[in-house]
Design an enzyme around this catalytic site. Structure first.
Site, PDB file in Angstrom:
ATOM      1  N   ASP A 143     -79.605  47.414   4.360  1.00 56.79           N
ATOM      2  CA  ASP A 143     -79.190  47.718   5.735  1.00 56.79           C
ATOM      3  C   ASP A 143     -78.424  49.047   5.751  1.00 56.79           C
ATOM      4  O   ASP A 143     -77.527  49.257   4.922  1.00 56.79           O
ATOM      5  CB  ASP A 143     -78.290  46.558   6.218  1.00 56.79           C
ATOM      6  N   GLU A 153     -84.047  54.772  11.948  1.00 57.70           N
ATOM      7  CA  GLU A 153     -83.239  54.633  13.171  1.00 57.70           C
ATOM      8  C   GLU A 153     -83.203  55.959  13.914  1.00 57.70           C
ATOM      9  O   GLU A 153     -82.988  57.014  13.324  1.00 57.70           O
ATOM     10  CB  GLU A 153     -81.806  54.172  12.837  1.00 57.70           C
ATOM     11  N   GLY A 161     -69.636  45.939  15.462  1.00 60.14           N
ATOM     12  CA  GLY A 161     -68.261  45.457  15.517  1.00 60.14           C
ATOM     13  C   GLY A 161     -68.004  44.474  16.643  1.00 60.14           C
ATOM     14  O   GLY A 161     -68.940  43.998  17.302  1.00 60.14           O
ATOM     15  N   GLY A 166     -76.197  45.851  15.921  1.00 57.17           N
ATOM     16  CA  GLY A 166     -75.012  45.602  16.727  1.00 57.17           C
ATOM     17  C   GLY A 166     -75.228  44.489  17.731  1.00 57.17           C
ATOM     18  O   GLY A 166     -74.756  44.551  18.867  1.00 57.17           O
ATOM     19  N   SER A 171     -74.430  41.146  17.539  1.00 57.73           N
ATOM     20  CA  SER A 171     -73.612  39.924  17.527  1.00 57.73           C
ATOM     21  C   SER A 171     -73.229  39.526  18.940  1.00 57.73           C
ATOM     22  O   SER A 171     -73.023  40.388  19.807  1.00 57.73           O
ATOM     23  CB  SER A 171     -72.341  40.144  16.692  1.00 57.73           C
ATOM     24  N   THR A 195     -70.973  40.732  12.458  1.00 55.05           N
ATOM     25  CA  THR A 195     -69.661  40.431  13.040  1.00 55.05           C
ATOM     26  C   THR A 195     -69.480  38.939  13.348  1.00 55.05           C
ATOM     27  O   THR A 195     -68.423  38.362  13.054  1.00 55.05           O
ATOM     28  CB  THR A 195     -69.469  41.284  14.320  1.00 55.05           C
TER      29      THR A 195
HETATM   30  O1  G3H Z   1     -73.666  47.616  10.274  1.00 52.31           O
HETATM   31  C1  G3H Z   1     -73.529  46.663   9.500  1.00 52.31           C
HETATM   32  C2  G3H Z   1     -72.300  45.972   9.175  1.00 52.31           C
HETATM   33  O2  G3H Z   1     -71.732  45.197  10.176  1.00 52.31           O
HETATM   34  C3  G3H Z   1     -71.284  46.852   8.514  1.00 52.31           C
HETATM   35  O3  G3H Z   1     -71.160  46.276   7.299  1.00 52.31           O
HETATM   36  O4  G3H Z   1     -68.932  46.815   6.331  1.00 52.31           O
HETATM   37  O5  G3H Z   1     -70.874  46.153   4.905  1.00 52.31           O
HETATM   38  O6  G3H Z   1     -70.868  48.384   5.997  1.00 52.31           O
HETATM   39  P1  G3H Z   1     -70.397  46.982   6.066  1.00 52.31           P
HETATM   40  P1  13P Z   2     -72.811  43.415  14.568  1.00 57.53           P
HETATM   41  O1  13P Z   2     -71.578  44.211  14.275  1.00 57.53           O
HETATM   42  O2  13P Z   2     -73.032  43.285  16.034  1.00 57.53           O
HETATM   43  O3  13P Z   2     -72.814  42.097  13.888  1.00 57.53           O
HETATM   44  O4  13P Z   2     -74.077  44.248  14.009  1.00 57.53           O
HETATM   45  C1  13P Z   2     -74.427  44.185  12.663  1.00 57.53           C
HETATM   46  C2  13P Z   2     -75.497  45.153  12.296  1.00 57.53           C
HETATM   47  O5  13P Z   2     -76.088  45.833  13.115  1.00 57.53           O
HETATM   48  C3  13P Z   2     -75.830  45.271  10.880  1.00 57.53           C
HETATM   49  O6  13P Z   2     -76.750  46.278  10.640  1.00 57.53           O
HETATM   50 ZN    ZN Z   3     -76.454  47.944  12.000  1.00 56.07          ZN
END
Ligand code: G3H
Ligand code: 13P
Ligand code: ZN
Length: 304
Positions: free
Chosen positions: A81, A133, A178, A208, A210, A253
Site C-alpha cells: 500500500d 494513484e 485518518g 481513505g 474508513s 483508521t
Molecule cells: O494510508 C494508509 C495508512 O492508513 C497509513 O498507514 O501509518 O502504516 O503509513 P501507515
Molecule cells: P483510512 O485512513 O480512511 O482508514 O484509509 C486507509 C487507506 O487509504 C490505506 O491506504
Molecule cells: Zn491510502
C-alpha cells in the site's frame, strides 16, 4: 489461499461489488481480518505500507500472511500500500506480494507517469498487478502530505492509465486518510467518479474510506482517548462509490480505532492484567466486527 490481485479485482469490478483492503501491521490485526473474511466467505486484500514493513519486518510480514492465507479458503491478495519507490516494489515482489501500489500522486504528472510505468514493467514481468494513484487526497500518508484535495481529472486519468499500463487506479474524489475526513456534510464527488469510470472501464480504488463509527469513537473517548469530532465516510456514500466503479476500498483508521477503544476499555476495567494475549483478545474481536460490517457494505460477502 494467496491469490493474484488482478483476478480478485476483475471479478469484483465485473460483478459490481468491491473488495475490502485492510491494512495490517501485526499478527493480531491480520488474524482478526482473515477470520472475519473467512466467516463471510469474502475475497480480501491484506495490505502493508512501507511503515508497516519497517515495523514488522518484510520476512515476518510476508510469512505470517502466507501462513494465514494457506489455512484459509478465501482468496487473499497480499498488497503493498502506498509504495514510495521502486525498491519497495521489488522487495515486496521478491517476498511473494501478489499486488503492489506505486504512489506517485505527490509528483508532477510526467514524473508520476514515469515512475508508475517502471513499477508496472517490473511487476508485470512477475505477473503481479499494479495500482497507481492520480489526484491527491487531503491529509497525511507515509510520504505524501497534502493540505487540500486535488481531485482526479477524468481525461488525465485516461491518459495516465494508457501511458503507465496500471491494472487499477486510485482516485481522489473527496476522501482523506485518518480520522477527520469532512468539515461539513460527508459527501463524495460521485459525478466525477461516474465520468472517470465511463472513460476507464477498469477497477478503481478508494483510499481513505474508513467510516470512523461514532460508537467506537465515543467508546475510545470514554476510556481516555481524545478523538472527539472524528468522522468518516458514511456507508451510503460507499455504496454509491461501489455502484460507480470502485472495486477496492481501503481502510486502516477504523481498525486502529477499534483496537485502541477495546484496549483502553479492557485495561481500565482490568487494572491487574498484564498478559498481552488477554489484553489484545477484545481488540481482535472488535476489529473482526468492523471488518465484517465493511464486507457487507461493499457487497463482497459470499463472493469467494
Ligand atoms: O494510508 C494508509 C495508512 O492508513 C497509513 O498507514 O501509518 O502504516 O503509513 P501507515
Ligand atoms: P483510512 O485512513 O480512511 O482508514 O484509509 C486507509 C487507506 O487509504 C490505506 O491506504
Ligand atoms: Zn491510502
Amino acid at each position: 489461499m494467496l491469490a493474484a490481485g488482478k483476478s480478485i479485482l476483475k471479478k469484483a469490478y465485473d460483478s459490481g461489488y468491491a473488495v475490502g483492503a485492510f491494512n495490517i501491521n501485526n499478527l493480531e490485526v491480520l488474524k482478526a481480518v482473515v477470520s472475519a473474511a473467512d466467516e463471510l466467505n469474502a475475497p480480501i486484500f491484506v495490505q502493508a505500507t512501507a511503515g508497516a514493513i519497517k515495523y514488522a519486518g518484510i520476512e515476518e510480514l510476508a510469512a505470517m500472511v502466507r501462513a494465514s492465507a494457506k489455512k484459509s479458503k478465501i482468496p487473499i491478495a497480499l498488497h503493498l500500500d502506498h509504495g514510495p519507490d521502486l525498491n519497495h516494489v521489488r522487495l515486496c515482489i521478491e517476498h511473494g506480494f501478489t499486488s503492489v501500489m506505486l504512489d506517485g500522486s505527490h509528483l508532477p504528472f510526467a514524473k508520476n507517469v514515469s515512475i508508475t510505468k517502471s513499477a508496472a514493467r517490473i511487476a508485470h514481468a512477475r505477473k503481479v498487478c499494479v495500482e497507481g494513484e492520480l489526484g491527491r487526497l487531503k491529509g497525511v500518508e507515509e510520504h505524501v502530505k497534502s493540505s487540500r484535495h486535488v481531485f482526479t481529472e477524468p481525461a488525465e486519468a485516461k491518459k495516465f492509465v494508457a501511458l503507465t499500463k496500471v491494472d487499477s487506479l486510485a482516485v481522489a474524489i473527496g476522501t482523506s486518510h485518518g480520522a477527520y475526513k469532512f468539515r461539513g456534510k460527508p459527501k463524495l464527488e460521485i459525478k466525477r467518479l461516474k465520468e472517470i469510470n465511463s472513460l476507464l472501464q477498469m477497477p478503481l480504488v478508494l483510499h481513505g474510506a474508513s467510516s470512523v463509527p461514532k460508537e467506537l469513537v465515543s467508546k475510545a473517548d470514554r476510556y481516555g482517548a481524545a478523538i472527539k469530532g472524528a468522522n468518516g465516510v458514511p456507508d451510503s456514500e460507499l455504496r454509491k462509490a461501489v455502484r460507480n466503479g470502485i472495486a477496492k476500498v481501503n481502510q486502516d483508521t477504523d481498525l486502529r480505532i477499534a483496537l485502541v477503544a477495546a484496549v483502553r476499555k479492557f485495561l481500565k476495567e482490568n487494572p491487574k492484567e498484564y498478559d498481552p494475549r488477554n489484553i489484545l483478545a477484545p481488540a481482535m474481536l472488535s476489529i473482526k466486527e468492523v471488518v465484517k460490517k465493511r464486507i457487507k457494505v461493499l457487497g463482497s460477502e459470499g463472493r469467494a
